[in-house]
Design an enzyme around this catalytic site. Structure first.
Site, PDB file in Angstrom:
ATOM      1  CB  CYS A 169      -0.907   0.022   1.404  1.00 15.17           C
ATOM      2  SG  CYS A 169      -1.965  -1.431   1.284  1.00 15.17           S
TER       3      CYS A 169
ATOM      4  CB  CYS B 170      -5.886  -1.654 -15.228  1.00 12.19           C
ATOM      5  SG  CYS B 170      -4.846  -2.381 -16.175  1.00 12.19           S
TER       6      CYS B 170
END
Length: 453
Positions: A83, A411
């Site tokens: 992350c 994407c």
């Protein structure tokens, strides 16, 4: 002489963000990229790399905090590369992602009059990953470690939980650490190309709770295979498939091309908007089911189907988009270069009793031209390519086909912009909706509607 020097500590104000989520600080117009900072913050940072046109810094201290800064809930956030945005409030993350799309299409692409909608977010932006690809290694004490890579490295951070994957994946990972140790299964050492167990891949059906565990090995057999399987299914009764995947290549590609089922079924089942899908170990299936349903609903709305349209689903994978549009279309044609994916798509069409579908293997541009010669003229084309975007020959074929509408799912908005520019002689881009498929990370997906001029 450079504006900054390596290992020195400086202070400055963050003026912008990169698409990787790094803050930009400028000293005499020379950009320094610093992770884990927010726009308008005044920070001190240590220079860790100096290049001719930019430098990279590491945050030392936040002197003036942004109101959007939050405490990352994950204990591994500052080490792990999984992350990048946990230190930013979720509302700000969504705004940043929309801003990224605006920057690309309006400022860089010079498109005007496009409606760029607010980013579609999640109510709970955690525990959304239905697939985990977990590298296996060994620490200095000889203990098995499993987790995720440190950012920009192949150094494994040993973790006990990941807040963006399902709780059950954490539990299976923790159990396997002990079990691999118990049966003396040797983790793979990438730098030496030695050892056996490279990765453990866990897939879970969001709605069915079926779990598949795949052992990616540098060999052909797992030691103590039967005992390991028995331990796993006793502890986790909803594991319905256990496989080995053979990858003996000297590469950082996770999965090899050959798999064998050791226990249970060949596939697991899941649903998307009432359509049933079979998912194998090598199937491409969206990671975040909650957001995928929103993404595909937007795509279906953009397609404006009345039941009379011919839909062409390119880069169709296992048929997810095409099968969700089939009940609202006259006929759906899907094309994909991966043979196994088309076999899955045909089986999924059969399982859902969707007779108004045709799926074929091949390069989209070749199959599309053959279909054109056979008199098949699509009203709507859906495009969902990999990160590199569409091939130029595919774009030229699309321009020859001249469908009324193109629904382009991406994407990677950068390659989407490039492709849309190539289509702009004949098509107007009407609207883009960013969708947050991967909360807490820098990734953003977009759905764009293009209509024929």
């Amino acid at each position: 002489m450079s504006v900054v020097e390596k290992n020195n500590v400086y202070e400055g104000r963050v003026v912008d963000f990169t698409h990787e989520g790094h803050g930009v600080i400028k000293m005499e117009r020379y950009p320094i990229f610093v992770p884990q900072v927010l726009v308008n913050e005044w920070v001190s940072f240590k220079i860790i790399k100096v290049k001719k046109n930019f430098a990279i810094g590491r945050l030392v201290e936040v002197k003036e905090r942004s109101a959007s800064r939050v405490e990352p809930p994950c204990q591994y956030f500052y080490k792990c590369g999984g992350c990048q945005l946990q230190h930013i409030s979720y509302e700000t993350q969504l705004d940043m992602k929309r801003e990224q799309v605006i920057n690309l299409f309006e400022r860089k692409g010079k498109f005007s009059n496009i409606k760029i909608k607010d980013t579609v977010g999640m109510q709970n932006p955690w525990t959304y990953r239905n697939k985990s690809q977990i590298p296996v290694g060994i620490d200095k004490e000889g203990k098995v470690k499993m987790g995720f890579y440190r950012q920009r490295s192949h150094d494994i951070i040993d973790i006990d939980e990941c807040l963006i994957q399902y709780d059950e994946q954490d539990a299976i990972m923790g159990f396997l650490k002990q079990t691999i140790q118990k049966y003396h299964i040797k983790p793979y050492q990438e730098e030496k190309h030695k050892g056996l167990l490279r990765h453990v891949v866990i897939r879970k059906g969001h709605f069915t709770n079926e779990v598949m565990v795949i052992f990616v090995i540098n060999g052909t057999k797992l030691p103590h295979q039967e005992a390991l399987i028995q331990d796993l299914i006793t502890q986790f009764p909803n594991i319905t498939s256990i496989k080995i995947n053979i990858n003996t290549d000297k590469s950082n590609v996770i999965m090899g091309k050959t798999s064998h089922t050791l226990y249970g079924k060949e596939v697991i089942i899941d649903y998307l908007n009432d359509v049933t899908f079979e998912i194998s170990d090598l199937s491409f299936y969206q990671i975040n089911v909650t957001q995928t349903q929103k993404l595909y609903t937007i795509a279906k709305n953009y397609a404006q189907l009345t039941g009379e349209e011919i839909v062409l689903d390119t880069y169709c994978g296992i048929g997810t988009i095409g099968l969700m549009m089939a009940p609202y279309a006259k006929h759906v044609y899907g094309v994909e270069v991966v043979k196994e994916a088309i076999e899955d798509a045909k089986r999924n069409a059969l399982n859902n009793q969707m007779a108004n579908t045709t799926f074929e293997v091949g390069a989209a541009e070749d199959v599309m031209l053959r279909w054109k010669e056979e008199g098949i003229k699509p009203d709507v084309v859906t495009v969902d390519p990999p990160r590199k975007g569409c091939d130029e020959t595919f774009i030229q074929t699309l321009l020859e086909l001249e469908p009324e509408r193109i629904v382009y799912i991406s994407c990677n908005p950068s390659t989407q912009l490039r492709d849309v520019q190539l289509l702009s002689d004949k098509y107007v881009i009407k609207e883009i909706t960013p969708v947050d498929m991967f909360p807490q990370t820098t990734h953003v997906e977009t759905v764009a509607l293009l209509t024929k001029k």
